[in-house]
Scaffold this active site. Structure first.
Site, PDB file in Angstrom:
ATOM      1  N   SER A 108      -5.215   1.869  -5.039  1.00 52.07           N
ATOM      2  CA  SER A 108      -6.156   0.798  -4.707  1.00 52.07           C
ATOM      3  C   SER A 108      -5.441  -0.316  -3.964  1.00 52.07           C
ATOM      4  CB  SER A 108      -6.790   0.219  -5.977  1.00 52.07           C
ATOM      5  OG  SER A 108      -7.591  -0.903  -5.641  1.00 52.07           O
ATOM      6  N   VAL A 135       1.662  -3.229  -5.324  1.00 57.93           N
ATOM      7  CA  VAL A 135       2.463  -2.148  -4.738  1.00 57.93           C
ATOM      8  C   VAL A 135       1.694  -1.486  -3.590  1.00 57.93           C
ATOM      9  CG1 VAL A 135       3.647   0.036  -5.181  1.00 57.93           C
ATOM     10  CG2 VAL A 135       3.732  -1.774  -6.886  1.00 57.93           C
ATOM     11  N   CYS A 136       0.406  -1.251  -3.777  1.00 59.26           N
ATOM     12  CA  CYS A 136      -0.404  -0.621  -2.717  1.00 59.26           C
ATOM     13  C   CYS A 136      -0.494  -1.536  -1.497  1.00 59.26           C
ATOM     14  CB  CYS A 136      -1.801  -0.298  -3.235  1.00 59.26           C
ATOM     15  SG  CYS A 136      -1.828   0.903  -4.568  1.00 59.26           S
ATOM     16  N   ALA A 137      -0.655  -2.826  -1.724  1.00 59.90           N
ATOM     17  CA  ALA A 137      -0.722  -3.781  -0.621  1.00 59.90           C
ATOM     18  C   ALA A 137       0.603  -3.803   0.137  1.00 59.90           C
ATOM     19  CB  ALA A 137      -1.077  -5.166  -1.144  1.00 59.90           C
TER      20      ALA A 137
END
Length: 165
Positions: free
Chosen positions: A53, A58-60
């Protein structure tokens, strides 16, 4: 390979893919609700950056780093695939200045997750995608694959770029 979320093993749903396999063609939803085709033969390499997501740190970070790297690539198209709704993906890209990659949502049918073997079948993140990176050559073959052993860890950013240089 066992995939973990905060140290606990999680189940991945779908077909496990290997290097030299044909990359399944999957239709996903763009931030403007358009249809985006991922996999199969295309005129460029495809770097498919998979995240659970965009609402997590971390995803960003992973998406920002691939966006920076994508700016210099002339022979590749970079995708970020998540289960986030297209509207949320659009807001994220606008807020972060993400304009070198194509965001695609698998929210409708979870077809990408199942076809690429990265759909989380249990854990608190059940129904989202595991963290992974695939590189598909112009002939539609998978030439690089990394499914992060620990979902909360970032992938190797340089290895997928090296395979296309």
């Amino acid at each position: 390979m066992a995939v973990k979320f905060k140290g606990n093993i999680v189940k991945l749903v779908g077909k496990e893919l290997h290097i030299s396999d044909d990359a399944p063609v999957v239709m996903l939803v763009g931030k403007d609700l358009s249809t985006i085709e991922i996999g199969g033969t295309q005129d460029k390499y495809q770097i498919i950056n998979v995240v659970p997501s965009l609402d997590t740190g971390v995803c960003a970070t992973q998406t920002r780093k691939f966006n920076q790297e994508a700016a210099s690539l002339k022979n590749a198209r970079v995708f970020v695939v998540s289960m986030d709704l297209p509207f949320a993906q659009g807001r994220f890209c606008s807020a972060e200045g993400i304009d070198n990659i194509c965001v695609a949502s698998d929210f409708r049918k979870k077809e990408f997750g199942k076809s690429y073997g990265v759909l989380l079948g249990d854990s608190p993140l059940e129904g989202l995608l595991s963290r992974a990176v695939f590189v598909v050559n112009p002939q539609g073959k998978i030439i690089y694959k990394e499914i992060c052993e620990e979902i909360t860890n970032e992938p190797d950013y340089q290895a997928p770029l090296r395979v296309i240089q």
